[in-house]
Design an enzyme around this catalytic site. Structure first.
Site, mmCIF file in Angstrom:
data_model
loop_
_atom_site.group_PDB
_atom_site.id
_atom_site.type_symbol
_atom_site.label_atom_id
_atom_site.label_comp_id
_atom_site.label_asym_id
_atom_site.label_seq_id
_atom_site.Cartn_x
_atom_site.Cartn_y
_atom_site.Cartn_z
ATOM 1 N N SER A 1 26.205 12.906 47.511
ATOM 2 C CA SER A 1 25.934 11.980 46.471
ATOM 3 C C SER A 1 25.033 10.961 47.162
ATOM 4 O O SER A 1 23.972 11.128 47.511
ATOM 5 C CB SER A 1 27.230 11.558 45.690
ATOM 6 O OG SER A 1 26.868 10.853 44.450
ATOM 7 N N ASP B 1 26.082 18.106 36.270
ATOM 8 C CA ASP B 1 25.879 17.256 37.194
ATOM 9 C C ASP B 1 24.549 16.601 36.853
ATOM 10 O O ASP B 1 23.410 17.246 36.793
ATOM 11 C CB ASP B 1 25.975 17.575 38.632
ATOM 12 C CG ASP B 1 25.770 16.459 39.779
ATOM 13 O OD1 ASP B 1 25.878 15.283 38.990
ATOM 14 O OD2 ASP B 1 25.583 16.595 40.799
ATOM 15 N N HIS C 1 29.828 17.157 39.491
ATOM 16 C CA HIS C 1 29.797 16.134 40.550
ATOM 17 C C HIS C 1 30.915 15.778 41.125
ATOM 18 O O HIS C 1 32.008 15.463 40.294
ATOM 19 C CB HIS C 1 28.795 14.773 39.965
ATOM 20 C CG HIS C 1 28.283 13.846 40.918
ATOM 21 N ND1 HIS C 1 27.332 14.046 41.501
ATOM 22 C CD2 HIS C 1 28.843 12.936 41.574
ATOM 23 C CE1 HIS C 1 27.060 13.223 42.444
ATOM 24 N NE2 HIS C 1 28.088 12.511 42.720
#
Length: 406
Positions: free
Chosen positions: A192, A346, A376
Site C-alpha cells: 500500500s 481494491d 486491499h
C-alpha cells in the site's frame, strides 16, 4: 463524589454503545461483493474498524485524544513472543528506527536482504503492526528483513516518510557486511503506502553509481498516483473495505499537506491542469487497463472544471517521489526486476496494473500476481486475531516464492 465516579465508569460503556450503533447502522452501506475472500470475516473486521473510528471521533470531541492517535493505538498489535527461528533486534539506521529479523539457522552463503516499508496510508502502521508479516517473510524466504519505522503523517508531511525509507536503505547497504547479506541481493518491499515508498526509493537508487544495484522491488497493492481517482478500480471498488475511494484521497492529502482540505475537488479531478492531464495520459489512463478489468460497472466520466487554487496546494502530486507512476522513461528503464501484487476488489488495483505496463514497456522484467478474490490489506490479515484469510496467505506465499527465485 459518588456521581462523578459513576459517570466516569459509565462513560466508556456509553461511548462503546454509540460506536456500536454507528457501526450497525453504517455496515449495510459498505459494499462487500460476493467474489471477495471470506466475506463474513471481512464484515467482522470492518465492524471493528468502524467501531474504532466512531469511538475515536467521540474521544476527539471530548478532547481526550485525537481520532488518529486512538486509531494508531488500536492498530498497534500485541507483542509477540520469542520466535525460535529468528533473532530479532531493534536498531537505529541513520536515526530511523528499524527492526532487524535474522534467521538463526546457518547459511551456506550470504543471505538476501529485504527492506520492508509498512502500509497504513502514511498515517497508521508501526513495527509492531507488521511483526507477523515480517517474521513470516524472514522465516519462509530465509532472508534478513529490515522493517522500517518511518515518520508518519499528518505530523510529518511529505517527503519525511520517503526520506526515512531512503536513508535507512542507504545505511543498510553501506553496512551490509554486519548482517551477512549479499550486496547484490538487496530488495525493497512494501504494501500500500509502503509499496509507494518502495517504488520511490527504487527509482532514486536506480540512478546511483556509488551503491550496489537493487536486486528487485516487491510492490504489494501499491498506491502510485494521485492524478485520477476515477480509474475503473476506483469506481468499481469505491465502497469495498478495507480502503474506500474517499480514504485513498484522504491519506494522500494527509501525507502531502498534513490535512484533507480539497478532498472533494481531488476526487473529482479538478486539481490537475488540462495540459498536465494530457501529458500524463500516456501513463495514467483507463485505455492502458486490460478490458477484462472494466466489465464490472465502469462509466466514462466527462471532464471536470480545473480549479487553479486547488492545484497550487497539491502540485507536488506530480513529483515522482510522491507518485512514482509519473517517473520519466529514462528512470523506469533502469529499474530492477519487479514483483507486483494486485487484488481484484481494491481501489488501488489499477495503480499496480498501470505500473506493470510501464515497467514492461521499458524492458523491466515483471512478475505479476493477481488475487481474484483479494481486497486491499488482505496480506496483513493472513492470520488475524485467531482467524485467517486464505487469500492473504496465498499472496504472502507468492511473494516468498518470488524471493526464493532471485
Amino acid at each position: 463524589a459518588l456521581l462523578p465516579a459513576l459517570l466516569l465508569l459509565l462513560l466508556p460503556l456509553a461511548a462503546l454503545a454509540v460506536a456500536l450503533a454507528t457501526v450497525l447502522l453504517g455496515l449495510p452501506s459498505y459494499d462487500i461483493p460476493p467474489g471477495v475472500n471470506q466475506p463474513a470475516k471481512l464484515r467482522l473486521v470492518l465492524a471493528v474498524l468502524l467501531g474504532t473510528a466512531a469511538l475515536g471521533r467521540i474521544l476527539e470531541k471530548t478532547g481526550l485524544c485525537s481520532q488518529i492517535t486512538f486509531g494508531r493505538y488500536v492498530r498497534q498489535g500485541r507483542k509477540l513472543g520469542v520466535d525460535p527461528k529468528l533473532c530479532i533486534q531493534d536498531r537505529q539506521f541513520n536515526k530511523v528506527p528499524v527492526r532487524v529479523y535474522q534467521p538463526k539457522a546457518t547459511s551456506d552463503g550470504r543471505r538476501r536482504g529485504i527492506l520492508f516499508f509498512h502500509g497504513g496510508g502514511w498515517v497508521f502502521g508501526s513495527l509492531d503492526t507488521y511483526e507477523k508479516v515480517c517474521r513470516y517473510l524472514s522465516r519462509e524466504s530465509e532472508s534478513v528483513v529490515v522493517s522500517v519505522q518511518y515518520r508518519l503523517a499528518p505530523e510529518h508531511k511529505y517527503p519525511a516518510a520517503y526520506e526515512d525509507c531512503l536513508n535507512a536503505t542507504i545505511h543498510f547497504m553501506n553496512n551490509i557486511e554486519h548482517y551477512g547479506v549479499d550486496p547484490a541481493n538487496v530488495i525493497v518491499c512494501g504494501d500500500s503506502a509502503g509499496g509507494n515508498l518502495a517504488a520511490a526509493v527504487s527509482q532514486t537508487l536506480a540512478g546511483r553509481s556509488d551503491l550496489p544495484k537493487l536486486r528487485a522491488q516487491v510492490l504489494i497493492y501499491p498506491g502510485l498516483q494521485a492524478l485520477d481517482f476515477n480509474l475503473p478500480s476506483y469506481q468499481q471498488n469505491r465502497g469495498v473495505p478495507l480502503l474506500f475511494r474517499e480514504r485513498a484521497a484522504f491519506f494522500a492529502l494527509q501525507y502531502l499537506n498534513g490535512d484533507a482540505l480539497h478532498m472533494q475537488e481531488v476526487l473529482e479531478g479538478s486539481h490537475i491542469p488540462p495540459e498536465m492531464r494530457r501529458k500524463y495520459r500516456k501513463w495514467v489512463s483507463p485505455d492502458n487497463i486490460p478490458e477484462k478489468f472494466k466489465v464490472r460497472g465502469v462509466e466514462p466520466l466527462g471532464p471536470t472544471d480545473f480549479i487553479a487554487e486547488v492545484y497550487e496546494t497539491v502540485k507536488r502530486f506530480c513529483e515522482p517521489n510522491l507518485c512514482p507512476l509519473l517517473a520519466e522513461d529514462a528512470v523506469v528503464h533502469q529499474l530492477p526486476e519487479s514483483f507486483i501484487l494486485t487484488c481484484e476488489y481494491d481501489v488501488l488495483r489499477d495503480d499496480g496494473l498501470l505500473y506493470k505496463k510501464r515497467l514492461e514497456d521499458n524492458g523491466v522484467r515483471v512478475t505479476w500476481y493477481h488475487l481474484e478474490d483479494g481486497f486491499h490489506g488482505v496480506i496483513s490479515l493472513y492470520d488475524y486475531c485467531g482467524f485467517s484469510f486464505p487469500a492473504g496467505k496465498r499472496g504472502l506465499d507468492s511473494i516468498v516464492n518470488f524471493l526464493k527465485s532471485l
